[in-house]
Design a protein around this motif. Structure first.
Motif, PDB file in Angstrom:
ATOM      1  N   PRO A   1     -51.502  25.241 -19.925  1.00  0.00           N
ATOM      2  CA  PRO A   1     -51.717  24.013 -19.071  1.00  0.00           C
ATOM      3  C   PRO A   1     -51.562  24.109 -17.680  1.00  0.00           C
ATOM      4  CG  PRO A   1     -50.427  23.462 -21.156  1.00  0.00           C
ATOM      5  CD  PRO A   1     -50.565  24.999 -21.018  1.00  0.00           C
ATOM      6  N   ASP A   2     -50.298  24.838 -17.273  1.00  0.00           N
ATOM      7  CA  ASP A   2     -49.980  24.721 -15.856  1.00  0.00           C
ATOM      8  C   ASP A   2     -50.689  25.473 -15.111  1.00  0.00           C
ATOM      9  OD1 ASP A   2     -48.748  26.806 -17.301  1.00  0.00           O
ATOM     10  OD2 ASP A   2     -47.789  27.223 -15.075  1.00  0.00           O
ATOM     11  N   VAL A   3     -51.809  26.225 -15.661  1.00  0.00           N
ATOM     12  CA  VAL A   3     -52.662  27.109 -14.493  1.00  0.00           C
ATOM     13  C   VAL A   3     -54.270  26.323 -14.586  1.00  0.00           C
ATOM     14  CG1 VAL A   3     -51.737  28.987 -15.148  1.00  0.00           C
ATOM     15  CG2 VAL A   3     -53.706  28.342 -16.392  1.00  0.00           C
ATOM     16  N   LEU A   4     -54.477  25.231 -15.235  1.00  0.00           N
ATOM     17  CA  LEU A   4     -55.631  24.577 -15.657  1.00  0.00           C
ATOM     18  C   LEU A   4     -55.689  23.771 -14.220  1.00  0.00           C
ATOM     19  CD1 LEU A   4     -55.987  23.502 -18.936  1.00  0.00           C
ATOM     20  CD2 LEU A   4     -57.633  24.734 -17.757  1.00  0.00           C
ATOM     21  N   PRO A   5     -56.843  23.779 -13.477  1.00  0.00           N
ATOM     22  CA  PRO A   5     -56.825  23.107 -12.031  1.00  0.00           C
ATOM     23  C   PRO A   5     -56.895  21.567 -12.306  1.00  0.00           C
ATOM     24  CG  PRO A   5     -58.623  24.718 -12.180  1.00  0.00           C
ATOM     25  CD  PRO A   5     -57.856  24.614 -13.660  1.00  0.00           C
ATOM     26  N   PRO A   6     -55.863  20.796 -11.625  1.00  0.00           N
ATOM     27  CA  PRO A   6     -56.030  19.456 -11.711  1.00  0.00           C
ATOM     28  C   PRO A   6     -57.045  18.835 -11.150  1.00  0.00           C
ATOM     29  CG  PRO A   6     -54.273  20.015 -10.077  1.00  0.00           C
ATOM     30  CD  PRO A   6     -54.901  21.230 -10.717  1.00  0.00           C
ATOM     31  N   VAL A   7     -58.247  18.857 -11.622  1.00  0.00           N
ATOM     32  CA  VAL A   7     -59.372  18.068 -11.038  1.00  0.00           C
ATOM     33  C   VAL A   7     -59.910  17.052 -11.877  1.00  0.00           C
ATOM     34  CG1 VAL A   7     -60.217  20.047  -9.659  1.00  0.00           C
ATOM     35  CG2 VAL A   7     -60.829  19.975 -12.017  1.00  0.00           C
ATOM     36  N   ARG A   8     -60.579  15.889 -11.501  1.00  0.00           N
ATOM     37  CA  ARG A   8     -60.937  14.776 -12.117  1.00  0.00           C
ATOM     38  C   ARG A   8     -62.322  14.543 -11.396  1.00  0.00           C
ATOM     39  NH1 ARG A   8     -58.083  12.724  -7.911  1.00  0.00           N
ATOM     40  NH2 ARG A   8     -58.889  10.581  -7.123  1.00  0.00           N
ATOM     41  N   PRO A   9     -63.164  13.940 -12.295  1.00  0.00           N
ATOM     42  CA  PRO A   9     -64.379  13.711 -11.729  1.00  0.00           C
ATOM     43  C   PRO A   9     -64.344  12.147 -11.047  1.00  0.00           C
ATOM     44  CG  PRO A   9     -64.522  12.972 -14.082  1.00  0.00           C
ATOM     45  CD  PRO A   9     -63.109  13.686 -13.710  1.00  0.00           C
ATOM     46  N   VAL A  10     -65.140  12.012  -9.743  1.00  0.00           N
ATOM     47  CA  VAL A  10     -65.003  10.759  -9.206  1.00  0.00           C
ATOM     48  C   VAL A  10     -66.650  10.501  -9.054  1.00  0.00           C
ATOM     49  CG1 VAL A  10     -64.570   9.471  -7.002  1.00  0.00           C
ATOM     50  CG2 VAL A  10     -62.994  11.228  -8.007  1.00  0.00           C
ATOM     51  N   LYS A  11     -66.813   9.617  -9.624  1.00  0.00           N
ATOM     52  CA  LYS A  11     -68.429   9.140  -9.636  1.00  0.00           C
ATOM     53  C   LYS A  11     -69.047   8.784  -8.331  1.00  0.00           C
ATOM     54  CE  LYS A  11     -71.449   5.917 -12.149  1.00  0.00           C
ATOM     55  NZ  LYS A  11     -71.317   4.869 -13.022  1.00  0.00           N
ATOM     56  N   GLY A  12     -70.218   9.237  -7.974  1.00  0.00           N
ATOM     57  CA  GLY A  12     -71.221   8.829  -6.920  1.00  0.00           C
ATOM     58  C   GLY A  12     -72.507   8.515  -7.509  1.00  0.00           C
ATOM     59  N   GLN A  13     -72.857   7.223  -7.271  1.00  0.00           N
ATOM     60  CA  GLN A  13     -74.341   6.746  -7.249  1.00  0.00           C
ATOM     61  C   GLN A  13     -75.010   7.031  -6.076  1.00  0.00           C
ATOM     62  OE1 GLN A  13     -75.146   3.450 -10.236  1.00  0.00           O
ATOM     63  NE2 GLN A  13     -73.039   3.206 -10.172  1.00  0.00           N
ATOM     64  N   ILE A  14     -76.284   7.460  -6.068  1.00  0.00           N
ATOM     65  CA  ILE A  14     -77.131   7.712  -5.002  1.00  0.00           C
ATOM     66  C   ILE A  14     -78.486   7.395  -5.086  1.00  0.00           C
ATOM     67  CG2 ILE A  14     -77.613  10.368  -5.527  1.00  0.00           C
ATOM     68  CD1 ILE A  14     -76.437  10.836  -2.803  1.00  0.00           C
ATOM     69  N   LEU A  15     -79.337   7.200  -4.066  1.00  0.00           N
ATOM     70  CA  LEU A  15     -80.576   6.701  -4.392  1.00  0.00           C
ATOM     71  C   LEU A  15     -81.492   7.651  -3.401  1.00  0.00           C
ATOM     72  CD1 LEU A  15     -80.144   3.043  -3.439  1.00  0.00           C
ATOM     73  CD2 LEU A  15     -79.884   4.088  -5.651  1.00  0.00           C
ATOM     74  N   ARG A  16     -82.726   7.864  -3.812  1.00  0.00           N
ATOM     75  CA  ARG A  16     -83.779   8.639  -2.862  1.00  0.00           C
ATOM     76  C   ARG A  16     -84.943   7.750  -2.678  1.00  0.00           C
ATOM     77  NH1 ARG A  16     -80.296  12.619  -4.884  1.00  0.00           N
ATOM     78  NH2 ARG A  16     -80.128  14.521  -3.150  1.00  0.00           N
ATOM     79  N   LEU A  17     -85.212   7.685  -1.430  1.00  0.00           N
ATOM     80  CA  LEU A  17     -86.391   6.741  -0.880  1.00  0.00           C
ATOM     81  C   LEU A  17     -87.094   7.941  -0.352  1.00  0.00           C
ATOM     82  CD1 LEU A  17     -83.906   4.802  -1.260  1.00  0.00           C
ATOM     83  CD2 LEU A  17     -85.133   3.633   0.630  1.00  0.00           C
ATOM     84  N   ARG A  18     -88.549   7.391  -0.168  1.00  0.00           N
ATOM     85  CA  ARG A  18     -89.505   8.237   0.651  1.00  0.00           C
ATOM     86  C   ARG A  18     -90.188   7.538   1.778  1.00  0.00           C
ATOM     87  NH1 ARG A  18     -94.658   8.722   0.113  1.00  0.00           N
ATOM     88  NH2 ARG A  18     -94.776   7.538  -1.890  1.00  0.00           N
ATOM     89  N   VAL A  19     -90.173   8.095   2.815  1.00  0.00           N
ATOM     90  CA  VAL A  19     -90.641   7.437   4.040  1.00  0.00           C
ATOM     91  C   VAL A  19     -92.235   8.086   4.125  1.00  0.00           C
ATOM     92  CG1 VAL A  19     -90.509   7.524   6.662  1.00  0.00           C
ATOM     93  CG2 VAL A  19     -88.495   7.635   5.118  1.00  0.00           C
ATOM     94  N   PRO A  20     -93.260   6.942   4.036  1.00  0.00           N
ATOM     95  CA  PRO A  20     -94.309   7.530   4.178  1.00  0.00           C
ATOM     96  C   PRO A  20     -94.891   8.190   5.591  1.00  0.00           C
ATOM     97  CG  PRO A  20     -94.456   5.298   3.231  1.00  0.00           C
ATOM     98  CD  PRO A  20     -92.942   5.663   3.596  1.00  0.00           C
ATOM     99  N   GLU A  21     -95.647   8.958   5.639  1.00  0.00           N
ATOM    100  CA  GLU A  21     -96.073   9.665   6.900  1.00  0.00           C
ATOM    101  C   GLU A  21     -96.234   8.584   8.113  1.00  0.00           C
ATOM    102  OE1 GLU A  21     -96.764  12.767   7.854  1.00  0.00           O
ATOM    103  OE2 GLU A  21     -97.082  13.792   6.050  1.00  0.00           O
TER     104      GLU A  21
END
Ligand code: GLY
Length: 397
Positions: free
Chosen positions: A232-252
């Protein structure tokens, strides 16, 4: 060169490499690519290489605008990686013939009210004390740079060196670069570490394949701490931190809608708009401590659109083309874990939190150096995974 490639039916097959990289996201792939370039026989284990957090990330290279108090070592690392980006991009694009969407456009961080302005002033002071290149602009000057900004913008910081890249294209290019450099891709998840005496010796994969390696790199993002079979002491202490994100489209007809990354702190939350040359406009991101949850919620989408609309009212005209949630791999001090763990033969390249895309060039170089020579470069020494080793275990060791 391809003698070690994965056979069509690899179940229970055995393979041997110099290096096994567990995780084929941007960090795993850049590590594998650079290791293979140094002549190491290298494999990557991942059910879907090229996936991971890069499929969600906005790709801001924001060393200056995401500066925080007490993170001077991380700032130095981030700046070192940002400086490598132009050369790294050129080399990767040359090796693969693929465009990675790097754009030297700068970033404008703006304030919408008096509180935001005070916060931004403090950030500007910290940037100045840290010798960083950022200019204070009035609201009018901000709107001259970006006419789509809300009329009420109270001032802003122009960080001319905070650029962007397209993480999806970057991941695709790194995958091609790995293939061309002879990296073996095992399209299965690593489930259990293999040990040989007191050394890490590779991993067993979900499909039954046993992959033996002289050195094993944990580069599985948030999942890096979940490999079975390790102390256990060699396992990296990382945890997930959620991020929500959007993608829009800019018309020409609406272009250029924005010419650079625009960001703000609205009601304590960060909102940013990252305009790509191809018309994609990324709007991010929530920061949520919800474990492994990757649900896109109405509340998350609402908050992002509400805050982005306050910043740039015209976004409501744009098509919303994608909503997504991803997991940032976060360590206890928000900085990455780079280099050897306490277990001989086991290294980490994980915990990059908000800076995975930014830190990709430097991570590849640092990891290739330590994998080849056994020596962690000076700039990475503060980020050794061993800084998290529990004191009691250190004393009794
Ligand atoms: N670096 C941007 C984010 O993590 O949302």
């Amino acid at each position: 060169m391809h003698a070690h490639r994965t056979p069509a039916h690899p179940t229970h097959a055995h393979h041997t490499y110099d290096v096994l990289v567990i995780g084929g996201g941007v960090i795993g792939l850049v590590t594998a690519w650079r290791a293979a370039q140094r002549g190491l026989r290298t494999a990557v284990a991942d059910p879907a290489p090229g996936g991971g957090a890069a499929q969600v990330a906005a790709g801001m290279l924001a060393a200056v605008t995401e500066l925080h108090y007490g993170e001077q070592d991380l700032l130095a690392l981030n700046l070192a990686s940002a400086r490598r980006y132009p050369q790294f991009t050129a080399e990767l694009e040359e090796a693969t013939g693929r465009d990675t969407g790097y754009r030297a456009c700068g970033t404008l961080a703006v304030a919408l009210d008096a509180d935001d302005r005070a916060h931004l002033r403090e950030l500007h002071d910290l940037q100045q004390r840290s010798g960083l290149d950022s200019q204070w602009l009035t609201g009018r000057e901000c709107r001259r740079l970006e006419p789509m900004l809300a009329p009420g913008v109270r001032g802003g910081l122009h960080a001319l060196g905070d650029h962007q890249t397209d993480p999806r294209r970057l991941a695709g290019a790194l995958l091609t670069a790995c293939e061309r450099a002879g990296v073996a891709l095992h399209r299965s998840a690593a489930v259990r570490a293999l040990l040989s005496g007191d050394r890490a010796a590779g991993a067993e994969l979900a499909d039954g394949t046993r992959v033996a390696a002289g050195q094993t790199v944990l580069a599985a993002g948030s999942h890096s701490g979940r490999l079975e079979g390790l102390p256990p002491d060699v396992l990296p202490p990382v945890r997930p931190v959620k991020g929500q994100i959007l993608r829009l489209r800019v018309p020409e007809a609406y272009r250029p809608f924005l010419s650079r990354t625009v960001r703000a702190v609205v009601r304590g939350g960060h909102v940013y708009l990252v305009p790509r040359e191809n018309g994609e406009l990324v709007v991010g991101a929530t920061t949520e401590e919800l474990g492994w949850d990757t649900t896109v919620t109405a509340g998350g989408v609402y908050e992002l659109l509400r805050d982005a609309h306050e910043l740039v009212p015209g976004i409501t005209e744009l098509p919303l083309v994608e909503t997504r949630a991803g997991l940032r791999p976060c360590s206890p001090d928000n900085a990455p874990l780079l280099g050897p763990t306490r277990l001989p033969g086991l290294l980490a390249a994980t915990g990059h939190h908000r800076n995975g895309v930014l830190l990709a060039p430097l991570t590849g170089d640092v990891m290739a150096e330590v994998l080849t020579t056994g020596r962690l470069p000076d700039e990475a020494l503060p980020f050794s995974p061993q800084r998290f080793t529990p004191v009691l275990q250190e004393q009794s060791a």
